[in-house]
Design an enzyme around this catalytic site. Structure first.
Site, PDB file in Angstrom:
ATOM      1  N   ASP A  30       1.348  10.742  -4.393  1.00 18.86           N
ATOM      2  CA  ASP A  30       0.821   9.038  -4.474  1.00 18.86           C
ATOM      3  C   ASP A  30       0.485   8.394  -5.793  1.00 18.86           C
ATOM      4  O   ASP A  30       0.705   9.205  -6.561  1.00 18.86           O
ATOM      5  CB  ASP A  30      -0.870   9.484  -4.781  1.00 18.86           C
ATOM      6  N   GLY A  33       0.972   2.377  -4.783  1.00 16.70           N
ATOM      7  CA  GLY A  33       0.303   1.045  -4.766  1.00 16.70           C
ATOM      8  C   GLY A  33      -0.669   0.568  -6.620  1.00 16.70           C
ATOM      9  O   GLY A  33      -0.590   0.178  -6.669  1.00 16.70           O
ATOM     10  N   TRP A  35       0.204   1.633  -9.185  1.00 15.12           N
ATOM     11  CA  TRP A  35       1.660   1.636  -9.968  1.00 15.12           C
ATOM     12  C   TRP A  35       1.489   0.289 -10.015  1.00 15.12           C
ATOM     13  O   TRP A  35       1.849  -0.610 -10.963  1.00 15.12           O
ATOM     14  CB  TRP A  35       2.487   2.314  -9.986  1.00 15.12           C
ATOM     15  N   HIS A  47       5.670   1.160  -3.110  1.00 16.28           N
ATOM     16  CA  HIS A  47       6.279   1.916  -2.713  1.00 16.28           C
ATOM     17  C   HIS A  47       8.074   1.936  -2.894  1.00 16.28           C
ATOM     18  O   HIS A  47       9.154   3.623  -3.268  1.00 16.28           O
ATOM     19  CB  HIS A  47       6.475   1.735  -1.189  1.00 16.28           C
ATOM     20  N   ASN A  78      -2.705   7.180   6.777  1.00 10.14           N
ATOM     21  CA  ASN A  78      -1.776   6.289   7.171  1.00 10.14           C
ATOM     22  C   ASN A  78      -1.883   4.949   7.142  1.00 10.14           C
ATOM     23  O   ASN A  78      -1.188   3.698   7.166  1.00 10.14           O
ATOM     24  CB  ASN A  78      -1.067   6.118   6.004  1.00 10.14           C
ATOM     25  N   TRP A  79      -2.287   4.395   8.664  1.00  8.08           N
ATOM     26  CA  TRP A  79      -1.702   4.165   9.958  1.00  8.08           C
ATOM     27  C   TRP A  79      -3.261   3.186   9.962  1.00  8.08           C
ATOM     28  O   TRP A  79      -2.924   1.856  10.320  1.00  8.08           O
ATOM     29  CB  TRP A  79      -1.974   4.833  11.759  1.00  8.08           C
ATOM     30  N   ARG A 204      -8.099  15.541  -4.795  1.00 10.07           N
ATOM     31  CA  ARG A 204      -8.160  15.966  -3.267  1.00 10.07           C
ATOM     32  C   ARG A 204      -6.992  16.344  -1.915  1.00 10.07           C
ATOM     33  O   ARG A 204      -5.810  16.269  -2.879  1.00 10.07           O
ATOM     34  CB  ARG A 204      -9.077  15.032  -2.229  1.00 10.07           C
TER      35      ARG A 204
END
Ligand code: IPE
Ligand code: IPE
Ligand code: MG
Length: 250
Positions: A30, A33, A35, A47, A78-79, A204
C-alpha cells in the site's frame, strides 16, 4: 554510488542471520498513490514504482528461504477506483508477470494466484493460470499473488464448495471443523500465516486474508510501498523476532 543487488542481499543475509524466520509472510502493498501524489505525479506513477519494490522483496524473500509470500496486488474493492487506474494496475500486473516469469523460474520460485480470477480480463486470468502451471515443478518459495482477492469472498467461496459437497452427500456437516474447512480455501497447502506487513501506515486489514490472519503478527510501517527496500524487510524480520507469540496460552 548505489550498491549492487548482490551486496544488498548479502547485507540482508548478514542482518537476519540467526533469526527465526516466519514461514509465511503476507504484504499489503500500500501507499503507491500517496508516494506519487507527494511528488506531484499521477497516482499511476506510484504503481509503476511500486512494481520495483515488489521485485526487490520477492527476490529477497526467495533468497532468505521464506517458504511462502502472499502479496496483495488488487483487492475485490479496488474496482471502485477510476476505470483508468484499474486498467493501469491490471495491465501492470500482466506486464510484470510476463516480464518476470523467467526470472522467477530461475530463482526456483513457485507461483499461485488467489482471487476470483474469472472476473479478470481473460488475458490476465490465462497468464496467471499459465504461470502456476509453468512454475509448478519448482521447489523454492511459493509466491501467492492475490488479484481480485477479497478475504470475505474467499470464505464465501469456501462455504459454497463445502455446501456443494454436503449436498452431494460427500460431507457430513457435523464433521466440519476448522481444519476441514481450511481445506476449501484458495491455497490450502501453504503454511499458516506468521507475519502480515503493511507499508503505508494504515492500521487496517482491508479484507486481506481474513481467515489466515487469525494469529499472524502484524507490522505496520510508515514507508510507502515504492520506498520499501531490503533494509525494511530486515527491520520487519528483526521486529518479528522480538514478538512473543502465545496463541492464547498464558
Ligand atoms: C496500493 O497503493 C496499490 C493498490 C491498491 C493496487 P494505493 O494505490 O492504495 O496507494 P494509496 O494508499 O492511495 O497511497
Ligand atoms: C489494500 O489497499 C489493497 C491492496 C494493497 C492491493 P487499499 O488502498 O485498497 O486499502 P484501503 O482502501 O485504504 O483500505
Ligand atoms: Mg491504499
Amino acid at each position: 554510488m548505489s550498491e549492487q543487488p548482490d551486496q544488498v542481499l548479502e547485507e540482508l543475509r548478514r542482518r537476519t542471520a540467526g533469526l527465526n524466520l516466519p514461514r509465511h509472510v503476507a504484504i499489503i502493498m500500500d501507499g503507491n498513490g500517496r508516494w506519487a501524489q507527494e511528488r506531484g505525479l499521477p497516482r499511476t506513477e506510484g504503481h509503476f514504482e511500486g512494481r520495483k519494490a515488489t521485485k526487490r522483496v520477492v527476490r529477497a524473500c526467495g533468497a532468505l528461504g521464506i517458504e511462502a509470500l502472499s502479496l496483495y496486488a488488487f483487492s475485490s474493492e479496488n474496482w471502485r477506483r477510476s476505470a483508468h487506474e484499474v486498467e493501469v494496475i491490471l495491465d501492470l500486473i500482466e506486464l510484470a508477470l510476463r516480464e518476470e516469469i523467467h526470472e522467477l523460474d530461475e530463482a526456483n520460485i513457485r507461483f499461485r494466484a488467489s482471487g476470483r480470477l474469472g472476473e479478470l480480463p481473460e488475458s490476465l486470468a490465462l497468464l496467471l493460470k499459465r504461470a502456476e502451471a509453468d512454475l509448478s515443478e519448482n521447489t523454492g518459495m511459493v509466491l501467492n499473488l492475490c488479484v481480485n482477492y477479497g478475504g470475505r469472498a474467499e470464505i464465501v467461496d469456501a462455504a459454497r464448495a463445502v455446501a456443494e459437497r454436503a449436498r452431494e452427500g460427500e460431507l457430513d456437516p457435523r464433521e466440519l471443523d476448522e481444519e476441514a474447512f481450511a481445506e476449501y480455501l484458495y491455497q490450502p497447502d501453504l503454511p499458516d500465516l506468521d507475519l502480515l506487513v503493511r507499508p503505508g501506515g494504515e492500521m487496517r486489514i482491508s479484507n486481506f486474508l481474513l481467515w489466515q490472519v487469525a494469529y499472524a503478527e502484524i507490522i505496520i510501517l510508515p514507508v510507502f510501498w515504492p520506498d520499501f527496500r531490503e533494509e525494511h524487510l530486515g527491520e520487519v524480520l528483526f521486529e518479528y523476532n522480538q514478538r512473543q507469540r502465545r496463541f492464547g496460552r498464558a
